[in-house]
Write a protein that holds these residues in place. Sequence first.
Motif, PDB file in Angstrom:
ATOM      1  N   LYS A  99      20.373   6.266 -27.855  1.00 43.26           N
ATOM      2  CA  LYS A  99      20.513   6.494 -29.302  1.00 43.26           C
ATOM      3  C   LYS A  99      19.137   6.604 -29.955  1.00 43.26           C
ATOM      4  O   LYS A  99      18.898   7.490 -30.775  1.00 43.26           O
ATOM      5  CB  LYS A  99      21.293   5.349 -29.961  1.00 43.26           C
ATOM      6  N   ASP A 100      18.234   5.679 -29.581  1.00 45.64           N
ATOM      7  CA  ASP A 100      16.885   5.676 -30.165  1.00 45.64           C
ATOM      8  C   ASP A 100      16.096   6.934 -29.801  1.00 45.64           C
ATOM      9  O   ASP A 100      15.290   7.425 -30.602  1.00 45.64           O
ATOM     10  CB  ASP A 100      16.104   4.435 -29.715  1.00 45.64           C
ATOM     11  N   LEU A 101      16.320   7.458 -28.598  1.00 46.50           N
ATOM     12  CA  LEU A 101      15.630   8.687 -28.184  1.00 46.50           C
ATOM     13  C   LEU A 101      15.928   9.850 -29.114  1.00 46.50           C
ATOM     14  O   LEU A 101      15.104  10.742 -29.278  1.00 46.50           O
ATOM     15  CB  LEU A 101      16.062   9.094 -26.770  1.00 46.50           C
ATOM     16  N   HIS A 102      17.107   9.828 -29.719  1.00 48.98           N
ATOM     17  CA  HIS A 102      17.547  10.935 -30.570  1.00 48.98           C
ATOM     18  C   HIS A 102      17.472  10.613 -32.057  1.00 48.98           C
ATOM     19  O   HIS A 102      17.875  11.425 -32.877  1.00 48.98           O
ATOM     20  CB  HIS A 102      18.967  11.337 -30.168  1.00 48.98           C
ATOM     21  N   ASP A 103      16.946   9.456 -32.397  1.00 49.31           N
ATOM     22  CA  ASP A 103      16.838   9.043 -33.803  1.00 49.31           C
ATOM     23  C   ASP A 103      15.399   9.235 -34.274  1.00 49.31           C
ATOM     24  O   ASP A 103      14.500   8.500 -33.862  1.00 49.31           O
ATOM     25  CB  ASP A 103      17.250   7.573 -33.931  1.00 49.31           C
ATOM     26  N   PRO A 104      15.141  10.216 -35.168  1.00 51.32           N
ATOM     27  CA  PRO A 104      13.768  10.475 -35.627  1.00 51.32           C
ATOM     28  C   PRO A 104      13.102   9.268 -36.283  1.00 51.32           C
ATOM     29  O   PRO A 104      11.882   9.175 -36.306  1.00 51.32           O
ATOM     30  CB  PRO A 104      13.925  11.621 -36.629  1.00 51.32           C
ATOM     31  N   ALA A 105      13.878   8.312 -36.778  1.00 48.34           N
ATOM     32  CA  ALA A 105      13.312   7.131 -37.419  1.00 48.34           C
ATOM     33  C   ALA A 105      12.903   6.055 -36.413  1.00 48.34           C
ATOM     34  O   ALA A 105      12.224   5.093 -36.762  1.00 48.34           O
ATOM     35  CB  ALA A 105      14.317   6.543 -38.413  1.00 48.34           C
ATOM     36  N   SER A 106      13.291   6.218 -35.163  1.00 48.41           N
ATOM     37  CA  SER A 106      13.000   5.207 -34.142  1.00 48.41           C
ATOM     38  C   SER A 106      11.626   5.429 -33.515  1.00 48.41           C
ATOM     39  O   SER A 106      11.212   6.564 -33.289  1.00 48.41           O
ATOM     40  CB  SER A 106      14.065   5.266 -33.042  1.00 48.41           C
ATOM     41  N   PRO A 107      10.914   4.346 -33.190  1.00 48.08           N
ATOM     42  CA  PRO A 107       9.643   4.505 -32.470  1.00 48.08           C
ATOM     43  C   PRO A 107       9.858   5.058 -31.045  1.00 48.08           C
ATOM     44  O   PRO A 107       8.927   5.530 -30.420  1.00 48.08           O
ATOM     45  CB  PRO A 107       9.056   3.097 -32.425  1.00 48.08           C
ATOM     46  N   TRP A 148      10.356  10.034 -23.657  1.00 47.42           N
ATOM     47  CA  TRP A 148      11.069  10.171 -22.399  1.00 47.42           C
ATOM     48  C   TRP A 148      10.428   9.317 -21.317  1.00 47.42           C
ATOM     49  O   TRP A 148       9.220   9.095 -21.323  1.00 47.42           O
ATOM     50  CB  TRP A 148      11.099  11.645 -21.973  1.00 47.42           C
ATOM     51  N   LEU A 149      11.235   8.852 -20.378  1.00 47.05           N
ATOM     52  CA  LEU A 149      10.757   8.004 -19.288  1.00 47.05           C
ATOM     53  C   LEU A 149      10.724   8.783 -17.980  1.00 47.05           C
ATOM     54  O   LEU A 149      11.541   9.676 -17.759  1.00 47.05           O
ATOM     55  CB  LEU A 149      11.702   6.815 -19.103  1.00 47.05           C
ATOM     56  N   SER A 150       9.799   8.411 -17.116  1.00 48.41           N
ATOM     57  CA  SER A 150       9.824   8.958 -15.755  1.00 48.41           C
ATOM     58  C   SER A 150      10.976   8.268 -15.016  1.00 48.41           C
ATOM     59  O   SER A 150      11.514   7.252 -15.478  1.00 48.41           O
ATOM     60  CB  SER A 150       8.504   8.677 -15.040  1.00 48.41           C
ATOM     61  N   ALA A 151      11.350   8.796 -13.858  1.00 46.05           N
ATOM     62  CA  ALA A 151      12.433   8.186 -13.083  1.00 46.05           C
ATOM     63  C   ALA A 151      12.079   6.749 -12.691  1.00 46.05           C
ATOM     64  O   ALA A 151      12.929   5.857 -12.728  1.00 46.05           O
ATOM     65  CB  ALA A 151      12.723   9.020 -11.843  1.00 46.05           C
ATOM     66  N   ALA A 152      10.819   6.506 -12.352  1.00 47.85           N
ATOM     67  CA  ALA A 152      10.399   5.150 -11.976  1.00 47.85           C
ATOM     68  C   ALA A 152      10.473   4.197 -13.173  1.00 47.85           C
ATOM     69  O   ALA A 152      10.911   3.049 -13.031  1.00 47.85           O
ATOM     70  CB  ALA A 152       8.992   5.183 -11.398  1.00 47.85           C
ATOM     71  N   GLU A 153      10.034   4.660 -14.353  1.00 47.89           N
ATOM     72  CA  GLU A 153      10.128   3.823 -15.557  1.00 47.89           C
ATOM     73  C   GLU A 153      11.585   3.541 -15.888  1.00 47.89           C
ATOM     74  O   GLU A 153      11.938   2.423 -16.264  1.00 47.89           O
ATOM     75  CB  GLU A 153       9.462   4.521 -16.748  1.00 47.89           C
ATOM     76  N   PHE A 154      12.424   4.556 -15.729  1.00 46.80           N
ATOM     77  CA  PHE A 154      13.851   4.406 -15.986  1.00 46.80           C
ATOM     78  C   PHE A 154      14.442   3.347 -15.049  1.00 46.80           C
ATOM     79  O   PHE A 154      15.196   2.477 -15.468  1.00 46.80           O
ATOM     80  CB  PHE A 154      14.556   5.753 -15.799  1.00 46.80           C
TER      81      PHE A 154
END
Length: 197
Positions: A42-50, A55-61
């Motif tokens: 949700k935050d990835l798609h919310d312009p108000a979110s930091p 986006w995350l790499s597969a390892a970060e994910f």
Amino acid sequence: TRPEGLSGKDLGRLADEFQLDHLMLQLRRTPQQEQALEEFIKDLHDPASPQFHRWLSAAEFGKAFGPSQGQVAQVSAWLASMGLQVHQVYPSRMLIDFSGSAGQVGQVFHTEIHNVRANGRMHFANVSDPQIPAALASTVAGIVSLNDFTPHRMLAAHSDYTAGGDSYPVVPADLWTIYNLIRNLRRVTLARARRLR
């Protein structure tokens, strides 16, 4: 267990030495990780979110939303201890790629793998649901497949399109022609190149 494997004509067990390469063991997230992942999306798609478009790499994910390194190591060690070859753990920590013979795989997962004729073609498939040790149940979601049934196209090709009225069917190649995208793409590329000089 695939329904095609059960409804097809059972032709008996697959030879024990038949090699099953690159099977996938699907791991699972905890309910807390699932909730955290939903919030993150949700935050990835919310312009108000930091987190907007962060986006995350597969390892970060995997580190943030996958099973712990210890859980993955425990499952990998169990597969190896049962004589199966572990090829890799995906960076997302959600899949373990492994191989073994049909006899080994059947014994490890307490199922039999049979030859089956389904829809006029020869296949192999497990004939009962696989099982895993209870100690791994919170980490393992299941095996992606113990069969060779592949997805089939749902799209049926049509060559006789009719639209009627003032409508005309348009495909991507038509858009390239109508909007002269190649010439416009060259013009944009040249303009960018001039700005970079």
